[in-house]
Design an enzyme around this catalytic site. Structure first.
Site, mmCIF file in Angstrom:
data_model
loop_
_atom_site.group_PDB
_atom_site.id
_atom_site.type_symbol
_atom_site.label_atom_id
_atom_site.label_comp_id
_atom_site.label_asym_id
_atom_site.label_seq_id
_atom_site.Cartn_x
_atom_site.Cartn_y
_atom_site.Cartn_z
ATOM 1 N N LEU A 3 40.738 41.040 43.883
ATOM 2 C CA LEU A 3 39.675 41.710 43.130
ATOM 3 C C LEU A 3 39.836 41.397 41.648
ATOM 4 C CD1 LEU A 3 39.858 45.244 44.823
ATOM 5 C CD2 LEU A 3 38.151 43.476 45.270
ATOM 6 N N HIS A 4 38.779 40.876 41.035
ATOM 7 C CA HIS A 4 38.864 40.599 39.601
ATOM 8 C C HIS A 4 37.553 40.811 38.860
ATOM 9 C CE1 HIS A 4 36.939 36.832 40.766
ATOM 10 N NE2 HIS A 4 36.708 36.608 39.497
ATOM 11 N N ARG A 5 36.436 40.954 39.591
ATOM 12 C CA ARG A 5 35.152 41.142 38.920
ATOM 13 C C ARG A 5 35.140 42.466 38.153
ATOM 14 N NH1 ARG A 5 32.319 36.343 38.993
ATOM 15 N NH2 ARG A 5 32.836 35.291 40.934
ATOM 16 N N ASP A 11 36.267 39.384 45.910
ATOM 17 C CA ASP A 11 35.039 39.257 45.121
ATOM 18 C C ASP A 11 35.018 37.903 44.419
ATOM 19 O OD1 ASP A 11 36.860 39.599 43.054
ATOM 20 O OD2 ASP A 11 36.138 41.582 42.468
#
Length: 373
Positions: A208-210, A282
């Site tokens: 997850l990085h968005r 994501d």
């Protein structure tokens, strides 16, 4: 002929690496083609060591512009100023940019203002989401570059609709997949594998990085809670970006099955993708790798610039629908996930096609012109 290859972040180097290998192969066959590798330094990464370049079997960059940090505008301006100096000191016949990071757009604008041709690798992909900085970068880059190296027929059709000349669209495949195929026999089991008693297909992998998923502590907390509820008693491996980890630490999130680790080197990360029960992400790039490796993939986004991973591959787009996520994970647990296929030309030979096309457009034409004089 001199080509300047531009990279601004770790994934860019994975797309550039096979192009370097293809150039070297062409050189060995007598093609007069040279390259200069420029790292803009857009993403500072302490793990970007000599080991990283050794894993990809490429040399360290000829120059690092060191343009990390700052706002979007500040970073764009810094890259343009320093890249202009680089081009004036080492003027190439062609600049190759890859992907959709700020460096891609900034270096394209800079080169075109100096009347230098630009080729965009991974051209023509769109998410339709104008809140994503990457979408702006794609649109601007594709509006002024000279050659469009595409990964899919979706990208080809979009470029045609935007009146791009057919002779500028080159359907070549996916260099990210070149790197994947080149390294599959070299993947490395991570150091923590035995510590957590991991085995093939007995864990889930999440990335997850968005900002839309990780910047809001409440949203991140809710996502992780639902993921842990849905994944039964399976371990969940979570390579955590430092910025995300800071938020997690504030929330004091603790799940016995949630194994939070540092971001992994390429060969270790691909090992984790190869052996996971399923991916929850994501990221766009991981959906491509999961598709080729036939790994179930759930994407926590409302749109994707890689629709072929859904229509042909193993990816499903669920947005914020947690009920759908639970349903998808149940299908994975029951081994009922859809069977995907590998998109056309994702065969590990994309970079060779790119270099052959460059030679045709820049070297063979020059020879033909000389012969007519």
């Amino acid at each position: 002929m001199l080509i300047t290859l531009v990279a601004g972040a770790r994934p860019n180097f994975m797309k550039i690496a096979p192009i370097i290998h293809a150039i070297k192969k062409a050189q060995n066959n007598g093609t007069p083609i040279m390259y200069r590798l420029v790292h803009t330094g857009q993403h500072y990464d302490k793990k970007m060591s000599s080991d990283f370049f050794e894993q990809l079997n490429i040399p360290e960059p000829d120059i690092n512009l060191e343009c990390g940090g700052g706002t979007q505008a500040e970073q764009t301006a810094a890259i343009m100023v320093k890249f202009e100096k680089e081009l004036l000191n080492n003027r190439p016949n062609l600049v190759i940019v890859v992907g959709d990071v700020t460096s891609t757009m900034a270096c394209t604008i800079t080169a075109k203002k100096l009347c230098i041709d630009v080729a965009h690798v991974e051209a023509g992909i769109r998410s339709g989401d104008m809140t994503m900085p990457e979408e702006i970068n794609r649109i601007v880059t594709d509006s002024i570059c000279d050659h469009f190296y595409t990964t899919s027929n979706y990208a080809n059709e979009l470029l045609r609709k935007q009146q791009v000349s057919e002779n500028k669209i080159h359907f070549v495949g996916n260099t990210m997949i070149d790197t994947l195929y080149h390294n599959l026999h070299k993947t490395i089991q991570p150091d923590f594998w035995n510590q957590y008693q991991l085995t093939n297909k007995n864990y889930f992998l999440i990335t997850l990085h968005r900002p839309s998923n990780v910047d809001n502590p409440e949203k991140l907390n809710s996502l992780l809670k639902e993921i842990m509820l849905a994944t039964s008693d399976y371990p969940v491996i979570f390579p955590v970006h430092p910025r995300t980890k800071h938020i997690i630490d504030q929330l004091e999130i603790q799940y016995e099955r949630l194994i939070m680790i540092d971001p992994q080197p390429y060969l270790q990360f691909i090992y984790l993708v190869q052996h996971t029960k399923g991916v929850i992400t994501d990221s766009g790039g991981i959906t491509e790798e999961a598709t080729v490796l036939q790994i179930p993939c759930i994407t926590l986004r409302n749109s994707t610039e890689r629709p072929e991973t859904i229509t042909m591959g193993t990816n499903e787009l669920i947005g914020d629908d947690m009920e759908k996520m639970h349903q998808c994970i149940q299908l994975i647990l029951q081994n009922k996930w859809k069977k995907g296929t590998v998109p056309p030309l994702w065969d590990g030979k994309t970079a060779e096609r790119i270099v052959e096309n460059i030679a045709k457009n820049y070297l063979q034409k020059k020879v033909a012109i000389k012969e007519t004089l």
